[in-house]
Design an enzyme around this catalytic site. Structure first.
Site, PDB file in Angstrom:
ATOM      1  N   GLU A  14      -6.137  13.566   5.689  1.00 33.74           N
ATOM      2  CA  GLU A  14      -5.249  12.930   4.704  1.00 33.74           C
ATOM      3  C   GLU A  14      -4.845  13.944   3.627  1.00 33.74           C
ATOM      4  O   GLU A  14      -3.744  13.902   3.094  1.00 33.74           O
ATOM      5  CB  GLU A  14      -5.969  11.763   4.011  1.00 33.74           C
ATOM      6  N   LYS A 194      -5.678  -2.790   2.452  1.00 36.05           N
ATOM      7  CA  LYS A 194      -7.136  -2.770   2.689  1.00 36.05           C
ATOM      8  C   LYS A 194      -7.562  -1.327   2.926  1.00 36.05           C
ATOM      9  O   LYS A 194      -6.949  -0.629   3.732  1.00 36.05           O
ATOM     10  CB  LYS A 194      -7.415  -3.612   3.938  1.00 36.05           C
ATOM     11  N   ASP A 220      -1.799   1.025   9.443  1.00 34.92           N
ATOM     12  CA  ASP A 220      -1.998  -0.050  10.427  1.00 34.92           C
ATOM     13  C   ASP A 220      -1.855  -1.399   9.748  1.00 34.92           C
ATOM     14  O   ASP A 220      -2.001  -1.501   8.527  1.00 34.92           O
ATOM     15  CB  ASP A 220      -3.385   0.079  11.081  1.00 34.92           C
TER      16      ASP A 220
END
Ligand code: ADE
Length: 262
Positions: A14, A194, A220
């Site tokens: 990331e 989330k 996602d």
């Protein structure tokens, strides 16, 4: 207004594009200032942004046993406390910016690649219901995101409105997937996205009296059809590129506001 920014990220995949974009340099060994004998895995990078902000970026490093990134709340909390206590130089950090990937809720307007700047953070997998006690609320651990000592919540909204990012809440737990009970709690938490670190980092920031600003890119769809891991693996690379774009835009926003008020 922030001048010394601490960026915290869980995974090296990331963080890599952002580290290159900001031309940050790896610090060989984080300068420890206490007598701690812990061997900590966190990786530290430093540099500056437009010569007016100092940047320190930490990633959670790799698990010595399994060789994977130290994702999740345990290392998120430890890394935050470590960075705030051990890594900062003579000037205290003004703001913690937690950048990373996340699952997104279609029902809250997310699609793959959406960027969210949450207004609040809470946990969805700390079920501590003991009737007649506040343990349940303690478990939820709701924290408000803000950018400064004075609890500047409005600046969070102005950043996301000016950059056209989503708001709402980030809900945090230690699993990539979720149970039916998690889903109920995630909805009760008012979650748009989330993740596995946000609420833990926000809680340590609250304890330390420092602002927490999350930047989360959706890999996602939590309420979609496919398993999280499939979409996550497919979209991790593009999400990291998107973080590389989003974080400098946010720093620029903060820098401009600082200069406008100077
Ligand atoms: N990071 C990326 N996708 C995630 C998900 N579905 N849950 C938790 N963390 C994530």
């Amino acid at each position: 207004m922030p001048k010394h920014i601490l960026i915290l990220m869980a995974m090296s995949a990331e963080a890599s594009p952002l580290i290159s974009r900001l031309s940050l340099t790896a610090v060989a060994q984080a300068p420890a200032t206490s007598s701690s004998t812990f061997s900590l895995p966190y990786e530290t990078y430093t540099g500056s942004f437009t010569n007016s902000m100092s940047i320190t970026l930490l990633t959670s490093g790799k698990c010595a046993t399994h060789g994977v990134d130290n994702v999740g709340t345990l290392h998120a909390g430890l890394m935050t406390m470590y960075a705030l206590r051990e890594v900062q130089g003579s000037d205290k950090y003004d703001l913690v910016l937690n950048a990373g990937t996340c699952g997104g809720f279609i029902s809250k307007g997310c699609s793959i690649g959406s960027v969210c700047i949450p207004e609040h953070a809470a946990f969805h997998d700390r079920r501590i219901t003991i009737p007649g006690t506040p343990f349940e609320a303690y478990g939820d651990g709701k924290t408000h995101c803000h950018t400064g000592e004075s609890g500047n919540v409005t600046q969070i909204s102005s950043i996301r409105e000016s950059l056209n990012y989503l708001g709402g809440g980030v809900t945090t737990g230690d699993s990539l997937d979720h149970t039916a009970e998690d889903m109920l709690k995630m909805m009760a938490n008012g979650s748009t996205v989330k993740d596995m670190e946000g609420a833990a980092i926000a809680k340590v920031c609250e304890l330390a009296g420092i602002g927490y600003l999350g930047v989360k890119v959706v890999t996602d769809l939590v309420d979609g059809e496919r398993p999280a891991f499939e979409e996550f693996l497919e979209n991790l690379g593009t999400a990291a590129k998107s973080l590389e774009e989003a974080v400098p835009k946010i720093l620029e926003f903060l820098d401009k506001e600082e200069k406008a008020q100077a």
